[in-house]
Design a protein around this motif. Sequence first.
Motif, PDB file in Angstrom:
ATOM      1  N   ALA A 124      20.610  18.474   3.629  1.00 52.10           N
ATOM      2  CA  ALA A 124      20.593  19.704   4.344  1.00 52.10           C
ATOM      3  C   ALA A 124      19.929  19.491   5.596  1.00 52.10           C
ATOM      4  CB  ALA A 124      20.138  20.936   3.745  1.00 52.10           C
ATOM      5  N   ILE A 125      18.500  18.864   5.657  1.00 49.29           N
ATOM      6  CA  ILE A 125      17.693  18.543   6.558  1.00 49.29           C
ATOM      7  C   ILE A 125      18.665  17.590   7.388  1.00 49.29           C
ATOM      8  CG2 ILE A 125      15.614  17.359   7.199  1.00 49.29           C
ATOM      9  CD1 ILE A 125      14.269  18.748   4.719  1.00 49.29           C
ATOM     10  N   GLY A 126      19.111  16.561   7.042  1.00 48.68           N
ATOM     11  CA  GLY A 126      19.828  15.616   7.814  1.00 48.68           C
ATOM     12  C   GLY A 126      20.847  16.347   8.816  1.00 48.68           C
ATOM     13  N   LEU A 127      21.555  17.271   7.873  1.00 54.18           N
ATOM     14  CA  LEU A 127      22.796  18.047   8.639  1.00 54.18           C
ATOM     15  C   LEU A 127      22.135  18.858   9.694  1.00 54.18           C
ATOM     16  CD1 LEU A 127      25.791  18.154   8.506  1.00 54.18           C
ATOM     17  CD2 LEU A 127      25.381  20.102   6.655  1.00 54.18           C
ATOM     18  N   VAL A 150      20.308  30.689  13.297  1.00 51.54           N
ATOM     19  CA  VAL A 150      20.673  30.425  12.191  1.00 51.54           C
ATOM     20  C   VAL A 150      20.326  29.162  11.487  1.00 51.54           C
ATOM     21  CG1 VAL A 150      23.061  29.944  10.816  1.00 51.54           C
ATOM     22  CG2 VAL A 150      23.009  31.705  12.589  1.00 51.54           C
ATOM     23  N   VAL A 151      20.233  27.989  12.163  1.00 50.80           N
ATOM     24  CA  VAL A 151      19.845  26.864  11.266  1.00 50.80           C
ATOM     25  C   VAL A 151      18.420  26.936  11.252  1.00 50.80           C
ATOM     26  CG1 VAL A 151      19.325  24.388  12.044  1.00 50.80           C
ATOM     27  CG2 VAL A 151      21.549  25.223  12.452  1.00 50.80           C
ATOM     28  N   VAL A 152      17.476  27.543  12.068  1.00 51.41           N
ATOM     29  CA  VAL A 152      16.334  27.486  11.734  1.00 51.41           C
ATOM     30  C   VAL A 152      15.820  28.456  10.477  1.00 51.41           C
ATOM     31  CG1 VAL A 152      14.034  28.870  12.764  1.00 51.41           C
ATOM     32  CG2 VAL A 152      15.202  27.303  14.117  1.00 51.41           C
ATOM     33  N   ILE A 153      16.472  29.737  10.310  1.00 53.06           N
ATOM     34  CA  ILE A 153      16.441  30.485   9.334  1.00 53.06           C
ATOM     35  C   ILE A 153      16.672  29.891   8.129  1.00 53.06           C
ATOM     36  CG2 ILE A 153      17.412  32.665   8.292  1.00 53.06           C
ATOM     37  CD1 ILE A 153      17.232  33.769  11.254  1.00 53.06           C
ATOM     38  N   PHE A 154      17.826  29.136   8.067  1.00 47.79           N
ATOM     39  CA  PHE A 154      18.379  28.354   7.021  1.00 47.79           C
ATOM     40  C   PHE A 154      17.285  27.351   6.657  1.00 47.79           C
ATOM     41  CE2 PHE A 154      20.748  24.519   5.521  1.00 47.79           C
ATOM     42  CZ  PHE A 154      21.380  25.283   4.256  1.00 47.79           C
ATOM     43  N   MET A 155      16.374  26.624   7.646  1.00 49.96           N
ATOM     44  CA  MET A 155      15.619  25.670   7.288  1.00 49.96           C
ATOM     45  C   MET A 155      14.379  26.353   6.579  1.00 49.96           C
ATOM     46  SD  MET A 155      14.725  22.696   9.560  1.00 49.96           S
ATOM     47  CE  MET A 155      13.415  21.362   9.184  1.00 49.96           C
ATOM     48  N   LEU A 156      14.108  27.401   7.144  1.00 45.87           N
ATOM     49  CA  LEU A 156      12.649  28.375   6.701  1.00 45.87           C
ATOM     50  C   LEU A 156      13.103  28.600   5.392  1.00 45.87           C
ATOM     51  CD1 LEU A 156      11.691  30.483   9.586  1.00 45.87           C
ATOM     52  CD2 LEU A 156      10.384  28.408   8.633  1.00 45.87           C
ATOM     53  N   ILE A 171      13.055  25.637   2.980  1.00 42.49           N
ATOM     54  CA  ILE A 171      11.377  25.130   2.787  1.00 42.49           C
ATOM     55  C   ILE A 171      10.946  25.817   1.732  1.00 42.49           C
ATOM     56  CG2 ILE A 171       9.424  24.488   3.551  1.00 42.49           C
ATOM     57  CD1 ILE A 171      11.039  23.365   6.186  1.00 42.49           C
ATOM     58  N   ARG A 172      11.233  27.511   1.974  1.00 43.15           N
ATOM     59  CA  ARG A 172      10.436  28.075   1.200  1.00 43.15           C
ATOM     60  C   ARG A 172      10.962  27.956  -0.259  1.00 43.15           C
ATOM     61  NH1 ARG A 172       9.819  33.011   4.060  1.00 43.15           N
ATOM     62  NH2 ARG A 172       8.577  31.511   5.427  1.00 43.15           N
ATOM     63  N   ARG A 173      12.212  27.569  -0.487  1.00 40.15           N
ATOM     64  CA  ARG A 173      12.711  27.757  -1.994  1.00 40.15           C
ATOM     65  C   ARG A 173      12.101  26.380  -2.598  1.00 40.15           C
ATOM     66  NH1 ARG A 173      18.708  27.518  -1.707  1.00 40.15           N
ATOM     67  NH2 ARG A 173      18.381  25.485  -2.045  1.00 40.15           N
ATOM     68  N   ARG A 174      12.066  25.398  -1.940  1.00 40.76           N
ATOM     69  CA  ARG A 174      11.562  24.000  -2.257  1.00 40.76           C
ATOM     70  C   ARG A 174      10.069  24.286  -2.931  1.00 40.76           C
ATOM     71  NH1 ARG A 174       8.392  20.268   0.361  1.00 40.76           N
ATOM     72  NH2 ARG A 174       8.749  21.204   2.332  1.00 40.76           N
ATOM     73  N   GLU A 175       9.398  24.943  -2.434  1.00 43.69           N
ATOM     74  CA  GLU A 175       8.052  25.058  -3.161  1.00 43.69           C
ATOM     75  C   GLU A 175       8.054  25.834  -4.439  1.00 43.69           C
ATOM     76  OE1 GLU A 175       5.940  25.425   1.440  1.00 43.69           O
ATOM     77  OE2 GLU A 175       6.154  27.251   0.142  1.00 43.69           O
ATOM     78  N   ILE A 176       9.046  26.490  -4.693  1.00 47.36           N
ATOM     79  CA  ILE A 176       8.777  27.438  -6.219  1.00 47.36           C
ATOM     80  C   ILE A 176       8.877  26.324  -7.157  1.00 47.36           C
ATOM     81  CG2 ILE A 176       9.866  28.986  -7.355  1.00 47.36           C
ATOM     82  CD1 ILE A 176      11.179  30.333  -4.844  1.00 47.36           C
TER      83      ILE A 176
END
Lengths: 342, 309, 281
Positions: free
Chosen positions: B233-236, B295-301, B304-309
């Motif tokens: 996703a980050i690459g995309l 949209v891309v920024v929100i997606f990314m934020l 990243i938040r989800r990754r921390e859980i």
Amino acid sequence: MAAVLTRDIVKKFNEVAAVDGISLRVPDGEFMVLLGPSGCGKTTFLRIICGLEQQTSGDLLIGGNIVNEIPPRARGVAMMFQSYGLYPHYTVRNNIAFPLRTQRVPREEIAKKVEWASQLLGIDHLLDRRPRQLSGGERQRVALARALVREPTALLLDEPLSNLDAKLRTSARQEIRNFQQRVGLTTIYVTHDQVEAMGMGDRIAVIDHGRVRQVGTPPEIYENPADLFVATFVGAPPMNIVSRNGGGYLGFRPENFLPRDMIEDGGATEFSFRVDRSEYLGSERIVYGVMEGFDSKQPITAKLPPAHVAEDSIRPGEWHPFAVKNSALRHFDTSGNRTTSH
Amino acid sequence: MSAIAEPVVKPTSRFHFIFDRRAVLETVLIAPAIIYVLLLVGLPLLLAIYYSLSAYTIYDPTWKFVGLANFKQILQNPTFLDTLRNTFVFTFGSQLLGLVLGKFGAFLLLQPFPGRKIVRALIILPFAVPVALATIAWQWMFDSLYSVINWTMIAAGILTREEAPNWLGNPYLAMLCIIIINAWRFFPFAIVIFLAGITAVPQDVIDAATVDGAGFWRRNYQIILPMILPIMAIGLIFGIVFTFTDLSIVFLLTMGGPGGATSVLGFAGFQTGIVSGDVAHGAAISLFMLPVLLVVVIFMLRFIRRREI
Amino acid sequence: MPRPAARALRETGFYFGVAFFVILAAFPFYWMVITAFKQNSDLYDVTNIPFWFNEPPTLEHIKYLFEETLFARWLLNSLIIGLCVTAITLVTAVPAGYSLARMTSRKGEALGITIFLTYLVPPTLLFLPLSRIIAELGLQNSMWALVLVYPTFTIPFCSWLLMGFFKALPIEIEEAAIVDGCSLFGAFIKMAIPLSIPAILTVVIFTFTLTLQEFVYALTFVSSSDQKPITLGVTTDLIRGDVFFWGEIMAGALIAAIPVAIAYNLFLDRFIAGITGGAVK
Ligand SMILES: Nc1ncnc2c1ncn2[C@@H]1O[C@H](COP(=O)(O)OP(=O)(O)O)[C@@H](O)[C@H]1O
Ligand SMILES: [Mg+2]
């Protein structure tokens, strides 16, 4: 060297107290061991003393001066970290010299002191190596030399032996103790290992949940635990604790819990003990079981001397008469504190 | 003894130093970067928004506020709607092609074979080399007269000289060209991203799945793919952001032509705002990128938040 | 057990696949090389097979580049821009990355993400206002405008990259130094920086290549030939009217591309680790 005194030190991380009001007096030259289970706040407390953390409240005095607001470098305290924190890009020589350099000690004097410290710890042949070329034991000595070299006001050690294998640990224990006595350095030594604590400390402070439960010499801690936590944390296997009719608890060490016939007359209390299981450990036999008429959360343990090992007279499943000398019985009130008279 | 205790006695004032407070030092250390970015990214972004709401041109630098008039005018312009469509076609066409190529390339590079290092180094080239230089090389390969691609097809008997396409002169082929170049540029990036993701999947997880009876496809799509999804996703996101806002390929290869067929947002903003000097309309055109970026920024934020859980 | 025939088929297929990717990726560069060293008479003869030299290779294009064009000047400009931007980036991003890595609060993390996101703000959104700012500063049409503007993307990118590296550095070393008599700042200078030399080197390389790759700002802010960086010069200045000097253009592109390609290949893994920010850990 100087005495270290803390007055009601509290440290909160996000409203949770890691250190919850520790008041401790470590006189000049004493070897004080902080003993407690992992997560009880020992590291946090040490970090407050050396200034890496700022306490939420309370006072810290080193050599009689309040140093709450003084940055670490001006406290003159040395600390040895759990994984030593050696500087990987410096040689051993420069590692040891570093604390002197930061204080702008003249060059010749640095050389002299590095030599002194490295000889004291027997690492003078390693001076030109880098930390990664050293074994665990050698690293530990370098870390000690670095802590010593500037003659700190106090030395703090945070579980310094936990990275060594079991064999090295015994000799390292001895070494640290020896050189501390030779230099007469005020030392605060943190560990969760009661064997280390008992073997090394002039005095031990037992800590739980950020509070000091008891401070005393190793025999005091062992013989006269201040409360149930200390009683069950120190000693392996721990002290037997049983509920007493009429409230409170009764405690006795497994090695004092013996077959009735092994105790000479004069003031002993008898119990009926049913053995469920026994472990043969060579120098002793540990037997686990229950006591008639007493509740206990843990199985009751007895540590039997070698004489009884051979006889094999204690058979599982049977009730045996056991006894504890009255002088070895400890009484605790309903809230777990030891009651002195009884 | 007292000599050693001495430093503790005196220094209260001398050592009471503001930089000994972590918070202060951290602020001081990060301040230059923050200030630089605020002045030269934050401020211009606000300015861009303001320009788009004003009647500013370089010939008439005015701060006159015109509301959404610029946006209205732009949206009524059919050329702009084409530009918007081109931008989406360009972005998603090239990302899709790049991802497919990347997935296959990664699959090949995952196997050990002699010379893999050299092959990897060669495959990285399109992403490593400055895009402007690569584009100019492609332009030469798409040349109307000397195209090596046409020459090969003619030599192979696929085409006659008369049928040879004029790559950059035909609207559809021109769009295809910029898509190909951009996909060509990004597929090595997709490969490395895939590889980084796959090699980060612990071997014991894969082994456990194999032991549990998962076959090749199941391992790939139910174990590995979900685990490398974050990194993909980050690459995309990178690919989309930098393609959607691209200017260099179109500028060098087609100049938006033929007939506006390859005009994209970045190029249109450049033509209007810089070349024609109509800053207000140029800014308004460029700002159409912002929703997509947001949209891309929100997606990314969220990601990243989800990754921390 | 696959039968031998099936295995051979699979292997052939595999190597065809690899060959396809290598040709796809590298052919344009092969084409650059061939073009750069071909004589014009060879280059522009459609009856010749274009894939190799039909007449002896020549250095005339490269000679022409250096003697008859501003190519050397562009190289120098790119070098100066790269060095200045690298210096600015190091001075700001190294402390910033360290600060972000050592901030314990969640605020630090949010700040780090914000800084990184600014890297995603594209030049095509900012070039209009930036060109006004540059005009105000009197830097229009000068390569110093690029020195000023390029850090807007190198600083966020490198701060993020360095934050990751500093986070991986055991904090105990710095704390030991602090207890041993360093100030917080001293621990940063004497411990964190020397221990992250490899990371800093990576940042230097990437800053440099990012400046070499940049095209949009250069195109927007610089129009006089003698101020152009190399990518802009090669792609826009070697075309006289409608005539493309393909030999010279390809030679120039080749010379500019080689160092970047090498740097990328050497530092690719760190680069990927940097942009993915440890997303898979
Ligand atoms: N920087 C910190 N932020 C939040 N909580 C912390 C921090 N450091 C320690 N703690 C918490 O404080 C408690 C005590 O930790 P510590 O002093 O490391 O214990 P010990 O050294 O006795 O194992 C633990 O619950 C730990 O999670
Ligand atoms: Mg600890």
